[in-house]
Design an enzyme around this catalytic site. Structure first.
Site, PDB file in Angstrom:
ATOM      1  N   LYS A   1     -14.777  20.267  13.608  1.00 50.73           N
ATOM      2  CA  LYS A   1     -13.763  21.249  13.229  1.00 50.73           C
ATOM      3  C   LYS A   1     -14.407  22.575  12.835  1.00 50.73           C
ATOM      4  CE  LYS A   1     -10.681  17.550  11.744  1.00 50.73           C
ATOM      5  NZ  LYS A   1     -10.150  16.778  10.592  1.00 50.73           N
TER       6      LYS A   1
ATOM      7  N   GLY B   1      -5.353   3.191   3.612  1.00 53.45           N
ATOM      8  CA  GLY B   1      -5.235   3.658   4.989  1.00 53.45           C
ATOM      9  C   GLY B   1      -5.761   5.058   5.237  1.00 53.45           C
TER      10      GLY B   1
ATOM     11  N   ALA C   1       1.235   7.774  29.253  1.00 57.78           N
ATOM     12  CA  ALA C   1       0.115   6.942  29.680  1.00 57.78           C
ATOM     13  C   ALA C   1      -0.456   6.183  28.488  1.00 57.78           C
ATOM     14  CB  ALA C   1      -0.968   7.795  30.317  1.00 57.78           C
TER      15      ALA C   1
ATOM     16  N   ILE D   1      -1.527  22.072   9.548  1.00 53.48           N
ATOM     17  CA  ILE D   1      -1.795  23.406   9.011  1.00 53.48           C
ATOM     18  C   ILE D   1      -2.024  24.388  10.155  1.00 53.48           C
ATOM     19  CG2 ILE D   1      -3.301  24.792   7.547  1.00 53.48           C
ATOM     20  CD1 ILE D   1      -4.111  22.189   6.143  1.00 53.48           C
TER      21      ILE D   1
ATOM     22  N   GLY E   1      -2.386  12.532   9.982  1.00 51.57           N
ATOM     23  CA  GLY E   1      -1.146  11.768  10.020  1.00 51.57           C
ATOM     24  C   GLY E   1      -0.374  12.034  11.292  1.00 51.57           C
TER      25      GLY E   1
ATOM     26  N   ASP F   1     -16.751  14.443  11.766  1.00 50.77           N
ATOM     27  CA  ASP F   1     -15.401  14.972  11.995  1.00 50.77           C
ATOM     28  C   ASP F   1     -15.296  16.420  11.525  1.00 50.77           C
ATOM     29  OD1 ASP F   1     -12.288  14.357  12.353  1.00 50.77           O
ATOM     30  OD2 ASP F   1     -12.531  15.319  10.406  1.00 50.77           O
TER      31      ASP F   1
ATOM     32  N   CYS G   1      -0.244   6.909  23.101  1.00 49.79           N
ATOM     33  CA  CYS G   1       0.970   6.654  22.323  1.00 49.79           C
ATOM     34  C   CYS G   1       0.601   5.916  21.037  1.00 49.79           C
ATOM     35  CB  CYS G   1       1.975   5.846  23.149  1.00 49.79           C
ATOM     36  SG  CYS G   1       3.680   5.927  22.523  1.00 49.79           S
TER      37      CYS G   1
END
Length: 430
Positions: A202, A184, A40, A133, A304, A198, A8
């Site tokens: 992908k 951020g 959870a 996307i 985001g 990262d 969460c």
């Protein structure tokens, strides 16, 4: 349809919000009520972006996914463990799963796909690549009747923000990174982003889907952007290009004539006329090339909470419909089983900056070094600086192995002080 959510945080809280706020609309789209069965979390007392109804929070994720009444599990905790064990437990227990976990899918996707097939359940992961996307579903379904030859993408918003700032303001890497952290866009520890981990995960997922071949993150050649300088960005501007961190997945023919897959992530110069050059700040875009459809580009927010939750909910609606229809969607397609080609066989163009002594004969020595290793020079310019000079070479297409041999040759020349920069040039005609 009862839904269990694992996690969460930024994404999980938005998934919960959408499930609660849009319950009537989701029920209409699915064809049955969609009910939140539990969430959870690691700590019950932690602050959250959304208020979770009383009694739904739990720290026992394993018990939640094993509940007999849970139909769908949404995994947005990230990482390898306990995410992998929880997803496998959910599938074995009869639940379908939606995940946003790029690292896990790239490292051990086949285990999850096999488990889903054995359980006759769906495992969807649209949110694992490029946030909101829609790119995985088009590769898996919309382009299933076509032959995709290339996937070229900006799939990490942090690095795109940094490189965009370096291009537009002339800032150095550290200065642009600091601004990204203040806003951020970058984590306190930005390693996964700026070193390309990262994007490599992908790229593995994109290559697997596009070319029907199992490609893992370890198969992807990776370079980050920490060595990109303001000088590199300025040099790119001089030749009408911009520097981007690209994920490139291609079908290639190896030296033995066998088709294979090339998967790589690295900074590259691309022409400012290329559609990807206009992708600014923290946005993502994926550019595909296929036999029948030609060139397509998918663009939007690549990260985001809310954008990623949108992709999660899209998968959730699809698999909920499948559950009601007692069917499953398209699973893994790895029938091509192509070889992943080594980086040395990858063919592209190169931009090379070399500091040399400013004296007669140096230019011919450098040109000869390129020629001896089969690297043809497309463009060469010299900039004098007193006793030394800088040569900037843009090559025609050559293999990565040829380029590396050329660099080793140059470093052995007495007249060469330093090879200061080597960057690939992509996306333009020869």
């Amino acid at each position: 349809m009862k839904v269990a959510v694992l996690g969460c945080g930024s994404v999980g809280s938005q998934v919960v919000r959408l499930l609660l706020e849009q319950s009537d609309e989701l029920a209409a789209r699915v064809g049955a009520p969609v009910e939140l069965a539990g969430v959870a979390v690691r700590r019950l007392e932690a602050a959250r972006e959304v208020e979770v109804p009383e009694g739904l929070l739990t720290t026992d994720a394993d018990a939640l996914v094993r509940r007999d009444d849970v139909d769908l599990v949404v995994e947005v905790i990230g990482g390898i463990e306990p995410a992998r064990s929880l997803i496998l437990a959910a599938l074995e227990g009869g639940a379908s799963v939606v995940s946003a976990n790029k690292a896990l899918v790239a490292e051990d996707g086949p285990t999850l796909f096999d488990a889903a097939q054995k359980a006759e359940r769906d495992f969807y992961y649209e949110a694992a690549v490029a946030g909101a996307i829609p790119i995985l579903r088009p590769l898996r379904e919309s382009l299933a009747g076509d032959n995709v030859s290339r996937v070229l993408g900006i799939v990490n918003g942090t690095t795109n923000f940094i490189l965009d700032k370096m291009d537009t303001s002339g800032a150095g890497f550290e200065e642009a990174l600091e601004e990204a952290q203040e806003l951020g866009y970058a984590e306190a520890d930005p390693t996964a982003d700026v070193e390309g981990f990262d994007a490599a995960a992908k790229a593995a997922i994109l290559a697997s889907l596009a070319f029907h071949t199992r490609v893992s993150a370890s198969d992807v050649y990776r370079e980050g952007i920490t060595e990109v300088t303001a000088g590199d960005v300025a040099s790119a501007r001089d030749i009408g290009c911009v520097v981007k961190l690209l994920a490139l997945c291609e079908l290639r023919t190896g030296p033995d004539g066998e088709r294979g897959v090339s998967a790589r992530v690295h900074p590259a110069m691309i022409p400012r006329s290329h559609p990807l050059a206009s992708v600014r700040e923290a946005y993502n875009a994926v550019f595909t090339e296929s036999e029948a459809a030609g060139q397509l580009m998918f663009y939007g927010p690549g990260a985001g909470g809310a954008p990623t939750a949108s992709a999660v909910l899209g998968d959730l609606v699809t698999i909920a419909r499948n559950r009601l229809a007692h069917t499953t969607g398209a699973g893994e397609s790895a029938h091509a089983d192509l070889t992943v080609l080594p980086m040395g066989e990858t063919v592209t163009r190169y931009h090379v900056a070399i500091d040399v002594d400013d004296k007669v004969g140096v230019l011919s020595q450098v040109a000869m070094a390129f020629a001896e290793h089969g690297v043809s020079i497309q463009n060469l310019r010299q900039e004098g600086r007193g006793d030394d000079a800088q040569l900037v070479v843009v090559s025609h297409e050559a293999t990565d192995a040829q380029l590396r041999e050329t660099m080793q040759h140059l470093e052995q020349l007495e007249s060469v002080r330093e090879v200061t920069s080597v960057m690939r040039v992509e996306g333009g005609a020869e």
